[in-house]
Design a protein around this motif. Structure first.
Motif, mmCIF file in Angstrom:
data_model
loop_
_atom_site.group_PDB
_atom_site.id
_atom_site.type_symbol
_atom_site.label_atom_id
_atom_site.label_comp_id
_atom_site.label_asym_id
_atom_site.label_seq_id
_atom_site.Cartn_x
_atom_site.Cartn_y
_atom_site.Cartn_z
ATOM 1 N N SER A 84 0.739 -1.380 -0.140
ATOM 2 C CA SER A 84 0.143 -0.177 -0.069
ATOM 3 C C SER A 84 0.970 1.287 0.132
ATOM 4 O O SER A 84 0.657 2.215 -0.646
ATOM 5 C CB SER A 84 -0.807 0.021 1.330
ATOM 6 N N VAL A 85 1.893 1.225 0.890
ATOM 7 C CA VAL A 85 2.855 2.490 1.134
ATOM 8 C C VAL A 85 3.592 2.597 -0.230
ATOM 9 O O VAL A 85 3.752 3.637 -0.768
ATOM 10 C CB VAL A 85 3.672 2.551 2.207
ATOM 11 N N MET A 86 4.310 1.581 -0.560
ATOM 12 C CA MET A 86 5.074 1.730 -1.854
ATOM 13 C C MET A 86 4.458 1.801 -3.310
ATOM 14 O O MET A 86 5.012 2.620 -4.134
ATOM 15 C CB MET A 86 6.008 0.361 -1.751
ATOM 16 N N TYR A 87 3.154 1.242 -3.364
ATOM 17 C CA TYR A 87 2.872 1.265 -4.585
ATOM 18 C C TYR A 87 1.231 1.738 -4.751
ATOM 19 O O TYR A 87 0.947 2.300 -5.904
ATOM 20 C CB TYR A 87 2.748 -0.227 -5.129
ATOM 21 N N GLY A 88 0.517 1.844 -3.712
ATOM 22 C CA GLY A 88 -0.796 2.541 -3.590
ATOM 23 C C GLY A 88 -1.754 1.499 -4.409
ATOM 24 O O GLY A 88 -1.483 0.645 -4.959
ATOM 25 N N PHE A 89 -2.996 1.847 -4.392
ATOM 26 C CA PHE A 89 -3.970 1.442 -5.056
ATOM 27 C C PHE A 89 -4.842 2.285 -6.056
ATOM 28 O O PHE A 89 -4.960 3.521 -5.419
ATOM 29 C CB PHE A 89 -5.091 0.705 -4.230
ATOM 30 N N THR A 90 -5.292 2.110 -7.062
ATOM 31 C CA THR A 90 -5.957 2.825 -8.027
ATOM 32 C C THR A 90 -7.176 2.107 -8.248
ATOM 33 O O THR A 90 -7.277 0.922 -8.586
ATOM 34 C CB THR A 90 -5.099 3.180 -9.239
ATOM 35 N N GLY A 91 -8.236 3.067 -8.805
ATOM 36 C CA GLY A 91 -9.265 2.418 -9.497
ATOM 37 C C GLY A 91 -10.395 2.101 -8.541
ATOM 38 O O GLY A 91 -11.532 1.463 -8.939
ATOM 39 N N PHE A 92 -10.504 2.573 -7.276
ATOM 40 C CA PHE A 92 -11.548 2.408 -6.194
ATOM 41 C C PHE A 92 -11.951 3.791 -5.693
ATOM 42 O O PHE A 92 -10.889 4.549 -5.532
ATOM 43 C CB PHE A 92 -11.017 1.451 -5.272
ATOM 44 N N ASP A 93 -13.174 3.875 -5.410
ATOM 45 C CA ASP A 93 -13.660 5.026 -4.821
ATOM 46 C C ASP A 93 -13.671 5.151 -3.329
ATOM 47 O O ASP A 93 -13.268 6.217 -2.787
ATOM 48 C CB ASP A 93 -15.283 5.598 -4.987
ATOM 49 N N LYS A 94 -13.928 4.015 -2.658
ATOM 50 C CA LYS A 94 -13.665 3.966 -1.225
ATOM 51 C C LYS A 94 -12.860 2.656 -0.815
ATOM 52 O O LYS A 94 -12.401 1.817 -1.232
ATOM 53 C CB LYS A 94 -15.053 3.829 -0.677
ATOM 54 N N TYR A 95 -12.208 2.964 0.359
ATOM 55 C CA TYR A 95 -11.322 2.045 0.950
ATOM 56 C C TYR A 95 -11.417 1.633 2.093
ATOM 57 O O TYR A 95 -11.797 2.628 3.186
ATOM 58 C CB TYR A 95 -9.796 2.416 0.834
ATOM 59 N N ILE A 96 -11.710 0.254 2.588
ATOM 60 C CA ILE A 96 -11.703 -0.054 4.000
ATOM 61 C C ILE A 96 -10.461 -0.717 4.498
ATOM 62 O O ILE A 96 -10.197 -1.801 3.720
ATOM 63 C CB ILE A 96 -13.266 -1.092 4.410
ATOM 64 N N LEU A 97 -10.087 -0.407 5.416
ATOM 65 C CA LEU A 97 -8.642 -0.796 5.919
ATOM 66 C C LEU A 97 -9.083 -1.766 7.353
ATOM 67 O O LEU A 97 -9.583 -0.887 8.167
ATOM 68 C CB LEU A 97 -7.575 0.397 6.231
ATOM 69 N N THR A 98 -8.680 -2.726 7.389
ATOM 70 C CA THR A 98 -8.879 -3.685 8.478
ATOM 71 C C THR A 98 -7.796 -4.486 8.920
ATOM 72 O O THR A 98 -6.611 -4.274 8.269
ATOM 73 C CB THR A 98 -10.216 -4.458 8.215
ATOM 74 N N GLU A 99 -7.974 -5.202 9.770
ATOM 75 C CA GLU A 99 -6.641 -5.750 10.635
ATOM 76 C C GLU A 99 -6.444 -7.236 9.987
ATOM 77 O O GLU A 99 -5.319 -7.352 9.689
ATOM 78 C CB GLU A 99 -7.069 -6.392 12.106
#
Length: 456
Positions: A283-298
């Motif tokens: 996530s930190v190095m490359y990121g994500f593209t193509g989504f409107d919303k992100y849910i981060l979980t454990e």
């Protein structure tokens, strides 16, 4: 044995401190963005056995009067390299024990790696190698053949031969036993040549082998297979292999405790290296593209539960979304905070963190918004609680002997949901989710509404 390396005021690095435990006998990956200080650290390690490392491999004028590199080696006097104004580099008057020099090998990329300097010696030894082959004075290195076959998924190394010349080992592929036609190791592919020389270092009894850019000459499949093979070799030969990489294919195969992320501290005063999960680093190095919303979980268990609740709601969510499990509540929140600063996912209102219920009220969450809490301590613990209270009675469970309650809960959940030799699990995840809803219907309903509200 532990070695703590402290770099002070070298190039752009104000301070960098890393400790390696050589009793681990395993692999360690260091990931990080370009320019953060990975190669500087590796040069610092190499500087211990080869004191001219920085003069040979780094740009001039990276040192200043305050520059220093110190090595705190368990059971030995600390070794310190300070700035020497006459050579305009770091230097030490201390004697470095040969016992330390002999157990460390560092591989830098082209053109500084030791394996690239080995080309000339192979050419010089060709006449002797040819004579040994003519006299069938060679052996078959079965372990290396097996290693190469495992990494490349082929059996084209069956004719590999080992030749010993003046305590040095050389390898050739014998193409024709009658004509004695052979291929020297320096004519192998760059990846094969790298693996052969790495194997040599392991066989020589090196305790610490460090490789910068391990993926540089290997395809994705070979990278993955190499990691599995190196784990076995580290255990068998009591060695440690530390490497850097930018390869997601390779990083994805690493286990907990094997992967570390190097970055600047928030105040930029120090370079820190901490254990992180693959998903966090991706996530930190490359990121994500193509989504409107992100849910981060454990974890994956919580991710699966949220996906179930979203589907069960029957609501056609307006936004495209991605649920990403990171590994640990503090890492989830840290990643969300980073996004607030860097926007590598999206803007702040498009990110939410979903944490287990036992995290509610924790001090590290003070002044942190956009968090939804599970209405249970966590899923595994809630299921375990129901089991202990006798509300779950299932035949076929193995005895649970874990000492810690959290481990017993994970053990139970795994037994319940795992497929066994083609048979269905003892309890399906939907059945478990139904049990959770029955236990706390109001809490589950509110949790589901919060998720749908965020996505709609």
């Amino acid at each position: 044995m532990k070695i703590k390396i402290t770099v002070q005021d070298v190039q752009h690095i104000k301070k960098q401190e890393v400790t390696f435990d050589l009793s681990k006998n395993g692999i360690t990956c260091i990931a990080g963005k370009n320019g953060v200080g990975k190669t500087t650290l590796i040069r610092a390690i190499r500087n211990l056995p080869i004191n001219s490392t920085f003069q040979e491999t780094a740009a001039p004028y990276i040192f200043s009067k305050s520059s220093s590199i110190s090595y705190a080696i368990e059971g030995m006097e600390e070794i310190v390299f300070n700035y020497n104004r006459f050579i305009k580099a770091i230097d030490t008057r201390q004697s470095i024990p040969e016992a330390i020099k002999e157990i460390i090998n560092v591989e830098l990329p082209i053109p500084h790696g030791e394996r690239f300097k080995h080309f000339k010696s192979l050419s010089d030894k060709d006449e002797e190698i040819r004579a040994h082959i003519a006299n069938t004075n060679y052996s078959t290195p079965y372990e290396l053949i097996s290693l190469l076959n495992d990494i490349y998924g082929e059996d084209r190394f069956q004719s590999l031969k080992e030749i010993s010349l003046n305590k040095f080992i050389y390898y050739v592929i014998l193409r024709d036993e009658d004509e004695r036609f052979y291929i020297r190791e320096d004519y192998f592919s760059s990846g094969e040549y790298f693996v052969v020389n790495l194997y040599k270092q392991i066989k020589q009894g090196k305790k610490l082998i460090v490789i910068d850019e391990i993926d540089i000459s290997l395809d994705a499949m070979a990278q993955v297979n190499l990691v599995n093979s190196l784990r076995k070799l580290c255990r068998e030969y009591n060695t440690n292999i530390i490497f850097t990489t930018h390869s997601l294919a390779l990083m994805k195969t690493l286990e907990k405790g094997e992967i570390f992320y190097m970055e600047s501290s928030k105040d930029s005063h120090e370079i820190i290296t901490l254990p992180k999960s693959y998903n966090y680093i991706k996530s930190v190095m490359y990121g994500f593209t193509g989504f409107d919303k992100y849910i981060l979980t454990e974890d994956e268990c919580l991710k699966n539960y949220m996906q179930y609740l979203i589907r069960k709601s029957g609501v056609d969510t307006y936004f495209q979304y991605e649920i990403i499990y990171i590994g640990g509540a503090t890492q989830v929140v840290d990643l969300m905070k980073r996004n607030t600063e860097s926007k590598f996912f999206s803007t702040e209102e498009n990110i939410v963190a979903v944490l287990d219920g036992d995290q509610e009220g924790k001090g590290y969450l003070k002044d942190v918004g956009n968090i939804i809490f599970l209405p249970f301590i966590n899923i595994e613990m809630e299921v375990y609680k129901q089991y202990v209270d006798g509300k779950i009675v299932i035949d076929g469970l193995r005895e649970i002997k874990n000492k810690k309650e959290t481990d017993r809960a994970k053990n139970l959940y795994s037994q319940l949901t795992k497929f066994r030799h083609g048979s269905p699990p003892l309890m399906s995840e939907p059945d478990i989710y139904a049990l959770l809803e029955k236990t706390n219907p109001e809490g589950v309903s509110k949790f589901q509404e919060q998720l749908i509200g965020f996505l709609s």
